[in-house]
Design an enzyme around this catalytic site. Structure first.
Site, PDB file in Angstrom:
ATOM      1  N   ASP A   1       1.644  -1.124   7.464  1.00 34.25           N
ATOM      2  CA  ASP A   1       1.402  -0.789   6.054  1.00 34.25           C
ATOM      3  C   ASP A   1       2.726  -0.663   5.302  1.00 34.25           C
ATOM      4  O   ASP A   1       2.961   0.302   4.558  1.00 34.25           O
ATOM      5  CB  ASP A   1       0.595   0.507   5.944  1.00 34.25           C
ATOM      6  CG  ASP A   1      -0.048   0.659   4.563  1.00 34.25           C
ATOM      7  OD1 ASP A   1      -0.110  -0.344   3.813  1.00 34.25           O
ATOM      8  OD2 ASP A   1      -0.483   1.772   4.225  1.00 34.25           O
TER       9      ASP A   1
ATOM     10  N   GLY B   1      -1.595   9.565  -0.522  1.00 35.65           N
ATOM     11  CA  GLY B   1      -1.616   8.177  -0.080  1.00 35.65           C
ATOM     12  C   GLY B   1      -2.922   7.850   0.586  1.00 35.65           C
ATOM     13  O   GLY B   1      -3.900   8.596   0.481  1.00 35.65           O
TER      14      GLY B   1
END
Length: 737
Positions: free
Chosen positions: A539, A424
């Site tokens: 996020d 990620g």
């Protein structure tokens, strides 16, 4: 306390580090923000070379040493002029205008010198009552100068006495003796080590003698041009104590270097910091204490043999083939002896020695490699422990959370590529199996930069404080690598994005989508208002929502998260997030609030309803997925964009979820609901049989919902404004991660 995006001003940020030939170490500094309170200095460049003064005191600073917490000042010369009164005892004071809570003229390193003859002087410390005193006298002789100028002080033209205590003020009783005496005498408090060098004492005596005729009034301290009186002053970093600041984990604690230690002052209340044995430098700044390479100064460290520098120490031995005392010059003598042997014996010995040497070299190389690896792990463990464990209050919890690098290498087969689960924005994740058979996910940073290290530390700090069934659980971390590794529960069923964006016509059933949305909303509501600190995830996206084997949602990846004080509604910070999910208001104002997460959650609701990714969908008119979704909701044409599976399975519930999404996507954060309200709304949809009936309007909004009634007018008004905002947003530059 969690990490902020911008670190606080540090001692290393001082803009000025020198004044002429004088180095200015922290906590001293010039200018606002570059020094600790009480340690401001001023550089007067009108002199050549420039002179340094302690701010607001007029005291000239000659040298500052952070290692032993001292400074040398020009202590000046005190005049004692003869008069009719001084034939009897006159009383004077020697004082320096320093803050007594921080600075003290130290007894151990100074001595009192009085130049002149035919006088008697007694020296006492104020406030000591009937405490000790010191006295000295100087005689006048015809064969000796009235003021000594040969660098000695033997009670003829000069006398010497001790301070009897550390203080910034001393009392003097002074009188002339007999008819034969000088008209004036001069008193100085001077660095004893500096004075012991005869050339220094002579220079000071001659400087005072040449200006004796221009001395001022009795009791006045003044300077002599070209003559420095080096007086030693000790200082303390804080008026607190080592035990208090270390025990309370005070943010004001001064010993920032990893190789420093705290030491309470012997002269006054307060403490200082010193570098540990084998290190030198400034203990008040990070990494300020550096290892001393003793091998470069054999005379200073008495090593005249083979020297090997170690961290904080060194090893001194005689070279191979010699023996003796390596700490003495020529202390190692050769041990070689003539051996009259046969050629056959030499050959046999050589045949045995060569393989032995090779084996020994390989053995030593392996041992050195193991030693280096161990030292590296110890270094990184020490470096990272302070950053991480200061956030873990309970020591037992901290110890249980620590994994060794060896444990994780065994668990992942040395981070085999076959064990990689994915990556990620904040690291790469590997699957591992611990020795107790727990299956875990191990996050490892891709890039070794401070920002990535801060993100890992931030995630540990946040997850260690959270306990929620819909938030991924942190098991611990490894501190033996340059970048800490995170060990958290393994979620076996991938991400919401994996299940939603598949190539088949059918994806997750509608009931599962609503439940996952509810569980995600529940976790965000917990982060915003139920956790011990208010946390903004910053996020939220479908790839950061993990699903276990029962499709239970787990919110993950807290590398970009921020805490917000309970007494504030938001915080100004650099923009972080993922394109397509980012709150436009946060993007334009740089103000992060809990409504920024609400917007991102609204994007996830649209993603669940449409099965379209928010960052790769454009209508024919160039609008984004979000802008098109809101426009079709206003026109009651949601069927044109909804997932056919949602139309078939969702029915009326789908319209209600769409209405919730529209509210979450309001242009202004104040028009969006709280995550607690969204959680309640989605929970009601899951148990519709227990809730009241609702009336649905032509645009799919519920008309008799008190929460929607409050904000529906604002939502409709914002729909017409959102399209231009989205177009501007799409044209903006890519966002930082």
């Amino acid at each position: 306390m969690l990490l902020s995006d911008t670190p606080p001003s540090s001692p290393q940020s001082s803009a000025t580090s020198r004044c002429g030939n004088i180095t200015i170490p922290y906590p001293f500094g010039i200018g606002t923000g570059n020094h600790r309170d009480g340690f401001e200095v001023v550089c007067n460049e009108s002199y050549s070379p420039p002179k340094l003064f302690l701010s607001n005191t007029g005291v000239e600073v000659l040298e500052i040493t952070a290692q032993d917490s001292t400074m040398r000042i020009d202590g000046g010369i005190l005049s004692m002029v003869a008069s009719e009164q001084t034939e009897n005892t006159a009383k004077l004071e020697w004082t320096v205008p320093l803050d007594g809570s921080l600075y003290t003229v130290t007894e151990r390193e100074n001595t009192v010198i009085v130049l002149g003859c035919g006088f008697w002087l007694m020296w006492t410390v104020p406030g000591r009552g009937e405490g000790p005193s010191a006295a000295c006298s100087s005689e006048c002789t015809g064969s000796y100068p009235a003021i000594a100028m040969d660098g000695t002080c033997s009670k003829v033209g000069c006398c010497r006495l001790g301070l009897l205590g550390s203080s910034n003020m001393f009392n003097i009783e002074f009188s002339m003796t007999g008819a034969n005496h000088t008209n004036s005498s001069s008193l100085i408090v001077v660095d004893e080590e500096w004075w012991s060098e005869k050339e220094n004492a002579m220079a000071l005596q001659k400087g005072i003698s040449s200006h004796s005729s221009s001395l001022g009034a009795s009791g006045v301290r003044h300077a002599v041009p070209g003559t420095e009186v080096r007086t030693v002053v000790s200082w303390v970093f804080s008026n607190s104590s080592c035990a208090r600041d270390q025990t309370n984990n005070s943010s004001d604690y001064g010993c920032l270097s990893g190789n420093s230690k705290c030491r309470d002052s012997n002269d006054t209340s307060g403490y200082n910091c010193v570098c540990q044995r084998g290190y030198q430098g400034n203990p008040y700044i990070q990494h300020g204490c550096q290892d001393i390479d003793e091998c470069t100064s054999p005379a200073d460290y008495s090593c005249f043999g083979q020297c090997i520098n170690l961290a904080g120490s060194y090893n001194c031995s005689c070279p191979h083939g010699t023996s003796g005392d390596p700490r003495k010059p020529n202390g190692c003598a050769s041990t070689k002896k003539k051996f009259p042997g046969l050629i056959v014996v030499i050959a046999i010995c050589s045949g045995v020695a060569v393989p032995l040497i090779i084996f020994s070299a390989l053995f030593i190389r392996q041992k050195v490699s193991v030693w280096k690896a161990r030292k590296s792990r110890e270094f990184f463990f020490k470096q990272n422990r302070g950053l991480l464990l200061q956030r873990l209050v309970d020591k037992d919890i901290a110890e249980r959370m620590i994994f060794t690098l060896e444990d994780l290498e065994i668990a992942t087969n040395k981070f085999d590529e076959a064990r990689k689960l994915g990556g990620g924005g904040h690291g790469t994740v590997y699957k591992g199996i611990l020795s107790d058979q727990r299956v875990v996910a191990i996050k490892k940073s891709k890039i070794v930069i401070q920002r990535e290290i801060d993100d890992f530390i931030n995630e540990v700090a946040i997850l260690s404080q959270l306990n929620h069934r819909n938030v991924v659980k942190l098991f611990g971390c490894c501190l033996e690598t340059q970048v800490p590794l995170l060990v958290y529960e393994f979620i076996s069923n991938g991400t919401l994005s994996d299940h939603l964006h598949v190539a088949t016509p059918l994806s997750l059933p509608w009931k599962e989508r609503v439940r996952i949305a509810f569980e995600t909303a529940r976790s965000l509501a917990y982060l915003h208002s139920a956790a011990t600190i208010s946390i903004m995830h910053r996020d939220i996206k479908s790839t950061n929502i993990l699903l276990d084997e029962r499709l239970i949602a787990k919110v993950s990846d807290f590398g970009a998260s921020r805490d917000i004080p309970v007494d504030q509604t938001g915080v100004n910070t650099a923009v972080q997030g993922t394109f397509g999910y980012l709150d436009p208001e946060y993007y334009h104002t740089w103000r992060l609030t809990e409504k920024s997460d609400v917007y991102s959650f609204g994007v996830i609701l649209v993603e669940l309803l449409t099965r379209k990714k928010p960052f790769d969908r454009m209508s024919s008119a160039g609008a984004s997925l979000i802008a098109e979704f809101i426009l079709l909701a206003k026109q009651d044409k949601l069927y044109e964009i909804l997932d056919p599976q949602v139309i078939e399975e969702g029915g009326q519930e789908a319209k209600e979820v769409a209405a919730t999404a529209v509210m979450c996507l309001s242009l202004h954060g104040e028009d969006r609901p709280m995550m607690r309200q969204v959680e309640t709304r989605l929970e009601a949809l899951q148990s519709e049989a227990h809730g009241p009936e609702h009336t649905v309007g032509p645009d799919g909004l519920i008309l008799n919902d008190p929460w929607l009634d409050q904000n529906s007018a604002n939502a409709r008004e914002n729909i017409s404004r959102r399209r231009s905002m989205e177009e501007e947003f799409l044209c903006s530059m890519s966002l930082p991660r």
